[in-house]
Design a protein around this motif. Structure first.
Motif, PDB file in Angstrom:
ATOM      1  N   ARG A 397      18.194 -17.879 -21.615  1.00 41.93           N
ATOM      2  CA  ARG A 397      16.734 -17.169 -21.979  1.00 41.93           C
ATOM      3  C   ARG A 397      16.748 -16.583 -20.701  1.00 41.93           C
ATOM      4  O   ARG A 397      15.713 -15.715 -20.689  1.00 41.93           O
ATOM      5  CB  ARG A 397      15.922 -18.104 -22.344  1.00 41.93           C
ATOM      6  N   GLY A 398      17.227 -15.908 -19.827  1.00 38.61           N
ATOM      7  CA  GLY A 398      17.496 -15.419 -18.336  1.00 38.61           C
ATOM      8  C   GLY A 398      16.946 -15.692 -17.567  1.00 38.61           C
ATOM      9  O   GLY A 398      17.055 -15.317 -16.283  1.00 38.61           O
ATOM     10  N   ILE A 399      16.476 -17.472 -17.813  1.00 39.88           N
ATOM     11  CA  ILE A 399      16.127 -17.295 -16.049  1.00 39.88           C
ATOM     12  C   ILE A 399      17.785 -17.977 -15.099  1.00 39.88           C
ATOM     13  O   ILE A 399      18.347 -18.998 -15.664  1.00 39.88           O
ATOM     14  CB  ILE A 399      15.852 -18.764 -16.283  1.00 39.88           C
ATOM     15  N   PRO A 400      17.433 -17.587 -13.629  1.00 39.57           N
ATOM     16  CA  PRO A 400      18.997 -18.023 -13.079  1.00 39.57           C
ATOM     17  C   PRO A 400      19.257 -19.535 -13.302  1.00 39.57           C
ATOM     18  O   PRO A 400      18.097 -20.545 -13.047  1.00 39.57           O
ATOM     19  CB  PRO A 400      18.107 -17.038 -11.574  1.00 39.57           C
ATOM     20  N   LEU A 403      16.657 -21.868 -10.267  1.00 43.65           N
ATOM     21  CA  LEU A 403      15.434 -21.639 -11.209  1.00 43.65           C
ATOM     22  C   LEU A 403      15.650 -22.988 -11.877  1.00 43.65           C
ATOM     23  O   LEU A 403      14.938 -23.797 -11.778  1.00 43.65           O
ATOM     24  CB  LEU A 403      14.608 -20.656 -11.353  1.00 43.65           C
ATOM     25  N   GLN A 410      12.211 -30.558 -12.215  1.00 40.34           N
ATOM     26  CA  GLN A 410      11.144 -31.281 -12.416  1.00 40.34           C
ATOM     27  C   GLN A 410      10.352 -31.475 -13.935  1.00 40.34           C
ATOM     28  O   GLN A 410       9.616 -32.574 -14.073  1.00 40.34           O
ATOM     29  CB  GLN A 410       9.800 -29.508 -12.142  1.00 40.34           C
ATOM     30  N   SER A 411      11.532 -31.272 -15.149  1.00 43.64           N
ATOM     31  CA  SER A 411      11.098 -31.559 -16.306  1.00 43.64           C
ATOM     32  C   SER A 411      11.635 -33.512 -15.862  1.00 43.64           C
ATOM     33  O   SER A 411      10.919 -34.581 -17.211  1.00 43.64           O
ATOM     34  CB  SER A 411      11.945 -31.211 -17.532  1.00 43.64           C
ATOM     35  N   ALA A 414       8.599 -35.413 -14.098  1.00 39.12           N
ATOM     36  CA  ALA A 414       7.604 -34.806 -14.663  1.00 39.12           C
ATOM     37  C   ALA A 414       6.995 -36.864 -15.854  1.00 39.12           C
ATOM     38  O   ALA A 414       6.282 -36.915 -15.572  1.00 39.12           O
ATOM     39  CB  ALA A 414       7.724 -34.004 -15.876  1.00 39.12           C
ATOM     40  N   ASP A 418       3.652 -38.273 -14.142  1.00 31.41           N
ATOM     41  CA  ASP A 418       3.088 -37.877 -15.659  1.00 31.41           C
ATOM     42  C   ASP A 418       2.074 -39.298 -15.579  1.00 31.41           C
ATOM     43  O   ASP A 418       0.471 -39.261 -16.153  1.00 31.41           O
ATOM     44  CB  ASP A 418       3.431 -37.944 -16.974  1.00 31.41           C
ATOM     45  N   TRP A 447       3.926 -22.789 -10.381  1.00 29.47           N
ATOM     46  CA  TRP A 447       4.335 -24.082 -10.092  1.00 29.47           C
ATOM     47  C   TRP A 447       4.456 -23.849  -8.497  1.00 29.47           C
ATOM     48  O   TRP A 447       4.970 -24.690  -7.800  1.00 29.47           O
ATOM     49  CB  TRP A 447       6.038 -23.505 -10.396  1.00 29.47           C
TER      50      TRP A 447
ATOM     51  N   ILE B  90      12.874 -29.678 -23.312  1.00 27.57           N
ATOM     52  CA  ILE B  90      12.498 -29.605 -22.031  1.00 27.57           C
ATOM     53  C   ILE B  90      11.361 -30.326 -21.514  1.00 27.57           C
ATOM     54  O   ILE B  90      10.189 -29.552 -21.079  1.00 27.57           O
ATOM     55  CB  ILE B  90      12.264 -28.071 -21.490  1.00 27.57           C
ATOM     56  N   GLY B  92       8.056 -32.087 -19.835  1.00 31.77           N
ATOM     57  CA  GLY B  92       7.022 -31.519 -18.304  1.00 31.77           C
ATOM     58  C   GLY B  92       7.050 -30.838 -17.742  1.00 31.77           C
ATOM     59  O   GLY B  92       6.470 -29.349 -17.117  1.00 31.77           O
ATOM     60  N   VAL B  93       7.258 -29.595 -19.087  1.00 35.96           N
ATOM     61  CA  VAL B  93       7.985 -27.663 -18.566  1.00 35.96           C
ATOM     62  C   VAL B  93       7.121 -27.410 -19.893  1.00 35.96           C
ATOM     63  O   VAL B  93       7.691 -27.306 -21.147  1.00 35.96           O
ATOM     64  CB  VAL B  93       9.122 -26.983 -18.543  1.00 35.96           C
ATOM     65  N   ILE B  97       4.939 -21.864 -19.543  1.00 36.44           N
ATOM     66  CA  ILE B  97       5.959 -21.728 -18.274  1.00 36.44           C
ATOM     67  C   ILE B  97       7.022 -20.917 -18.499  1.00 36.44           C
ATOM     68  O   ILE B  97       7.729 -20.351 -17.989  1.00 36.44           O
ATOM     69  CB  ILE B  97       5.428 -22.802 -17.692  1.00 36.44           C
ATOM     70  N   PHE B  98       7.668 -21.917 -19.840  1.00 37.44           N
ATOM     71  CA  PHE B  98       9.359 -21.251 -19.632  1.00 37.44           C
ATOM     72  C   PHE B  98       9.525 -19.967 -20.581  1.00 37.44           C
ATOM     73  O   PHE B  98       9.649 -19.703 -19.828  1.00 37.44           O
ATOM     74  CB  PHE B  98       9.597 -22.729 -20.838  1.00 37.44           C
ATOM     75  N   LYS B 100       7.168 -17.578 -19.642  1.00 38.96           N
ATOM     76  CA  LYS B 100       6.689 -16.927 -18.777  1.00 38.96           C
ATOM     77  C   LYS B 100       7.593 -16.595 -17.500  1.00 38.96           C
ATOM     78  O   LYS B 100       8.493 -15.496 -17.392  1.00 38.96           O
ATOM     79  CB  LYS B 100       5.634 -17.189 -18.383  1.00 38.96           C
ATOM     80  N   GLU B 101       8.322 -17.789 -18.293  1.00 38.53           N
ATOM     81  CA  GLU B 101       9.429 -17.197 -17.216  1.00 38.53           C
ATOM     82  C   GLU B 101      11.011 -16.451 -16.750  1.00 38.53           C
ATOM     83  O   GLU B 101      11.098 -15.924 -16.352  1.00 38.53           O
ATOM     84  CB  GLU B 101      10.090 -19.207 -15.677  1.00 38.53           C
ATOM     85  N   ALA B 102      10.825 -17.334 -18.047  1.00 36.66           N
ATOM     86  CA  ALA B 102      12.006 -16.043 -18.875  1.00 36.66           C
ATOM     87  C   ALA B 102      11.816 -14.136 -19.282  1.00 36.66           C
ATOM     88  O   ALA B 102      12.916 -13.845 -18.681  1.00 36.66           O
ATOM     89  CB  ALA B 102      12.349 -16.920 -20.575  1.00 36.66           C
ATOM     90  N   SER B 105      11.995 -13.206 -15.370  1.00 38.30           N
ATOM     91  CA  SER B 105      13.284 -13.502 -15.179  1.00 38.30           C
ATOM     92  C   SER B 105      14.246 -12.289 -15.285  1.00 38.30           C
ATOM     93  O   SER B 105      14.530 -11.945 -14.685  1.00 38.30           O
ATOM     94  CB  SER B 105      13.857 -14.789 -15.535  1.00 38.30           C
ATOM     95  N   VAL B 142       8.365 -27.524 -24.315  1.00 37.41           N
ATOM     96  CA  VAL B 142       9.321 -27.098 -24.753  1.00 37.41           C
ATOM     97  C   VAL B 142       9.680 -27.815 -25.260  1.00 37.41           C
ATOM     98  O   VAL B 142      10.817 -28.985 -24.898  1.00 37.41           O
ATOM     99  CB  VAL B 142      10.061 -26.099 -23.737  1.00 37.41           C
ATOM    100  N   ASN B 143      10.250 -27.730 -27.085  1.00 37.14           N
ATOM    101  CA  ASN B 143      10.615 -28.037 -27.863  1.00 37.14           C
ATOM    102  C   ASN B 143      10.237 -29.850 -28.085  1.00 37.14           C
ATOM    103  O   ASN B 143      10.761 -30.366 -29.334  1.00 37.14           O
ATOM    104  CB  ASN B 143      11.852 -28.076 -28.208  1.00 37.14           C
ATOM    105  N   GLN B 158      10.208 -17.060 -28.532  1.00 37.17           N
ATOM    106  CA  GLN B 158      11.261 -17.031 -27.111  1.00 37.17           C
ATOM    107  C   GLN B 158      11.716 -15.523 -27.627  1.00 37.17           C
ATOM    108  O   GLN B 158      12.179 -14.884 -27.022  1.00 37.17           O
ATOM    109  CB  GLN B 158      12.580 -17.446 -27.211  1.00 37.17           C
TER     110      GLN B 158
END
Lengths: 449, 249
Positions: A397-400, A403, A410-411, A414, A418, A447, B90, B92-93, B97-98, B100-102, B105, B142-143, B158
């Motif tokens: 999805r383009g996320i480096p 990251l 984090q996931s 979490a 929680d 974040w 995923i 907790g995300v 946010i997912f 937006k990050e995508a 990026s 996410v999902n 997406q």
């Protein structure tokens, strides 16, 4: 330390040297408590690998380094910015110790709500020796716990929190221990006492933070009484420096229909171990004991817990998650004991660790000891790596990659973070986690705030 | 747009793709059909750059650039998007946010400024409306806890937000009921444009009733066995893949 003095002998000599100066040395009961502490410590010696409970953790820094007792000069160190978990806006009560010295100049103890007292151990020993004598050392065990015994002999600082019957404290109470920046390695022995009287409620956030790079030894003992119908949310953050040794012993007694909700976030320390002993003594009691540890470099973090169900209709929930990078090592030993006659028990224990490096190591030892027949107990332990498919999904999805890895960490955490019911604290803890993560990546403001 | 020449690829040392040639022009939608195990998903992973999917020969030219040298995130930045057959959960995300990050990026990859929260929400709101995605779904992790249909709609969301030039849909119809299939297909069709190419990978013909392809290719035994117009899909529906299994044997 000369070569023919053992570490135990050195600690005993320190005790004899400072004993006359410790708080409450004019109180016979306290003097004899301290004396029995040093005798127990001297008799048992330091824990060693031959003991089953210490199989995975060796106290090498205590063998290799000479720690002198902290003094007033260490405690008056100027600290430019006090590390904290909660916002530094004086909107909640906080008590700060620097190298074992109470620092009223950094604490916010004015305008406490009615029915709440937050004082240093020394203050309470002076102001209400009878009350403190009735509670101190009543939960923490000395036999088989040489470090608690050493603390009992040397206890020279600490925080005493008492919440009176029926009092509900809204704002979280923050207890901050700052250590480091001394001219040579020091040892300090904080002793905390939390007494939640019947039907009271409070949230306590405790931070141990290390400054600088020099070695020190924090040997903390905390005794907690959660009275019948009371609720304590007890959140602990350990963020010691990379040369530190942090040993903590937490003893909790949970009454009838009482709730203890504990969470430990362990972010740093060369060698750290937390021993938790929780006893569910009245029907309807609940013990939540959760935590996360994030270790890198050559850090070692051991969490050893014993939850004992002494009464029927009691529940416990225990989730620990760890992130281990580089050559870090994690240990989780979790024991749940259900005593005879304690029926209708619901217990759940889970340990998950994520290894970010091939050289990181995790040892997990879950144990159930059940002596009653109407019991529901589950446990599980896993150790794994970041999931390749998840990583690919995020990257596609383009996320480096950096990251994406952070998001997956984090996931992973979490789920356990929680478990922290207080929203402000939960966000503060996640913030600590994010700042721990490798920083070679960009994070959105959600974040990083 | 996409030019695949004599592509060979292996997974764990096993040869899966054995010389694929495929050319897709901008504005076109192609379908790849084939039996299970023919290499359809492998092709999609190779195009998206998944680690462990090794190109052993041939080349993949995308807008004239060799894709095989690029990481998955770089390919996304270049405008390649893969809708997963099994979208990953995923915990907790949050979805927001997912996304937006995508999106940010990809914007950063292209040298664009990040979208702020307001601008981002504006983009998302419009797409969620079209895809019948609730605010609740955006707020959830996410999902996590999504039904099969929700997961696939989320993939298309997406895709809509990231606005790729080359969209690859891997078995997007699997696990969808008729209503969900229609929503997803409408979402894909809405994105068809003269400057975009779409590659639909599917086992069944039914998806192609909704997303009508310009070309259909049959992949079996790691190679394209036959190519034709949209009527080829109907023929396959009738006769099955047996013929190609034999032809390749």
């Amino acid at each position: 330390m000369t070569q023919n003095v053992t570490p135990v002998e050195a600690f005993v000599a320190d005790f004899e040297a400072v004993n006359g100066l410790l708080a409450g040395n004019d109180l016979p009961w306290l003097s004899s408590l301290r004396r029995s502490g040093i005798e127990q410590f001297s008799g048992q010696g330091l824990p060693h690998a031959k003991l089953e409970a210490w199989k995975y953790t060796r106290l090498r820094p205590l063998e290799d380094t000479s720690f002198r007792p902290v003094n007033d000069a260490d405690g008056s160190a100027g600290v430019a910015s006090i590390p904290a978990v909660l916002p530094s806006d004086s909107s909640h009560p906080r008590i700060v110790f620097v190298n074992g010295t109470l620092r009223l100049d950094l604490s916010w103890l004015d305008a406490l709500p009615d029915g709440v007292s937050i004082e240093s151990l020394g203050q309470v020993i002076a102001s209400d020796p009878e009350w403190v004598g009735a509670h101190l050392g009543r939960i923490g065990r000395l036999d088989g716990q040489p470090l608690t015994a050493l603390n009992t002999a040397m206890m020279n600082c600490g925080c005493v929190i008492r919440v009176r019957r029926g009092v509900v404290v809204e704002a979280p109470i923050e207890v901050i221990y700052v250590a480091g920046l001394t001219d040579s390695p020091v040892a300090y022995h904080p002793r905390n006492l939390i007494v939640m009287e019947e039907n009271s409620q409070a949230t306590i956030v405790k931070l141990h933070a290390g400054l600088g790079v020099g070695a020190y030894f924090a040997n903390a003992v905390t005794e907690v009484e959660v009275g019948d119908g009371a609720t304590l949310r007890h959140y602990r953050v350990q963020s010691e420096n990379r040369e530190s040794t942090h040993l903590a012993n937490l003893n909790v007694r949970i009454g009838k229909d009482a709730t203890y909700d504990g969470f430990g976030l362990h972010l740093g320390g060369r060698l750290s171990r937390t021993d938790v002993f929780a006893r569910l003594e009245g029907e309807g009691g609940h013990c939540g004991l959760n935590g996360a540890y994030l270790m890198k470099g050559r850090e070692h973090c051991d969490t050893t817990t014993v939850i004992e169900h002494h009464a029927a209709h009691t529940t416990c929930r225990e989730i620990f998650k760890g992130i281990l990078d580089d050559e870090a090592r994690g240990v989780f030993q979790g024991k749940i004991i259900v005593h005879p006659g304690a029926q209708q028990i619901d217990g759940h224990q889970l340990s998950n660790a994520l290894l970010l490096s091939d050289r990181a190591e995790m040892d997990a030892k879950p144990e159930l000891e059940i002596y009653a027949d109407d019991v529901k107990c589950s446990h599980g332990a896993t150790t794994g790596k970041l999931d390749d498919t998840s990583l690919f999904y995020l990257r596609s999805r383009g996320i480096p990659e950096a990251l994406a890895r952070n998001l997956l960490i984090q996931s992973f955490l979490a789920e356990v973070i929680d478990e922290v019911k207080d929203e402000a604290v939960r966000e503060a803890l996640m913030d600590k986690v994010i700042h721990w993560l490798p920083a070679q990546c960009f994070l959105a403001e959600e974040w990083t705030k | 747009m996409l030019e695949i020449r004599n592509l060979h690829a292996s997974v764990d040392g096993t040869k899966i793709l054995k010389g694929i040639d495929l050319s897709i022009e901008a504005g076109e939608t192609h379908a790849i059909m084939g039996p299970n195990g023919s290499g359809k998903s492998t092709l999609s992973y190779v195009l998206a750059g998944r680690e462990g999917y090794e190109v052993t020969a041939g080349e993949i030219l995308y807008k004239g650039k060799d894709l095989t040298e690029l990481s998955p995130e770089e390919r996304a930045g270049e405008g390649v998007f893969l809708a997963f057959q099994y979208p990953v959960e995923i915990p907790g995300v949050s979805n927001t946010i997912f996304l937006k990050e995508a999106l940010n990026s990809i914007r950063r990859y292209r040298g664009d400024e990040d979208l702020d929260a307001m601008a981002f929400l504006k983009v998302v709101r419009q797409k969620t409306k079209e895809l019948n995605i609730s605010d609740d779904m955006l707020k959830r992790a996410v999902n996590v806890g999504f039904s099969g249909g929700e997961k696939k709609r989320n993939e298309i969301l997406q895709m809509a937000v990231l606005n790729p030039a080359l969209a690859i849909l891997d078995e997007t119809d699997s696990g969808l009921d008729i209503d969900a299939l229609k929503i997803v297909s409408d979402g894909v069709n809405a994105l068809r444009a003269p400057d975009r190419a779409t590659l639909v990978i599917t086992h069944y013909q039914r998806l192609l009733d909704h997303i009508v392809p310009d070309r259909v290719h049959v992949l079996a035994k790691g190679r394209i066995q036959r190519s034709g117009g949209k009527e080829l899909a109907l023929e396959l529906e009738e006769k099955g893949y047996a013929e190609f299994a034999e032809a390749a044997a």
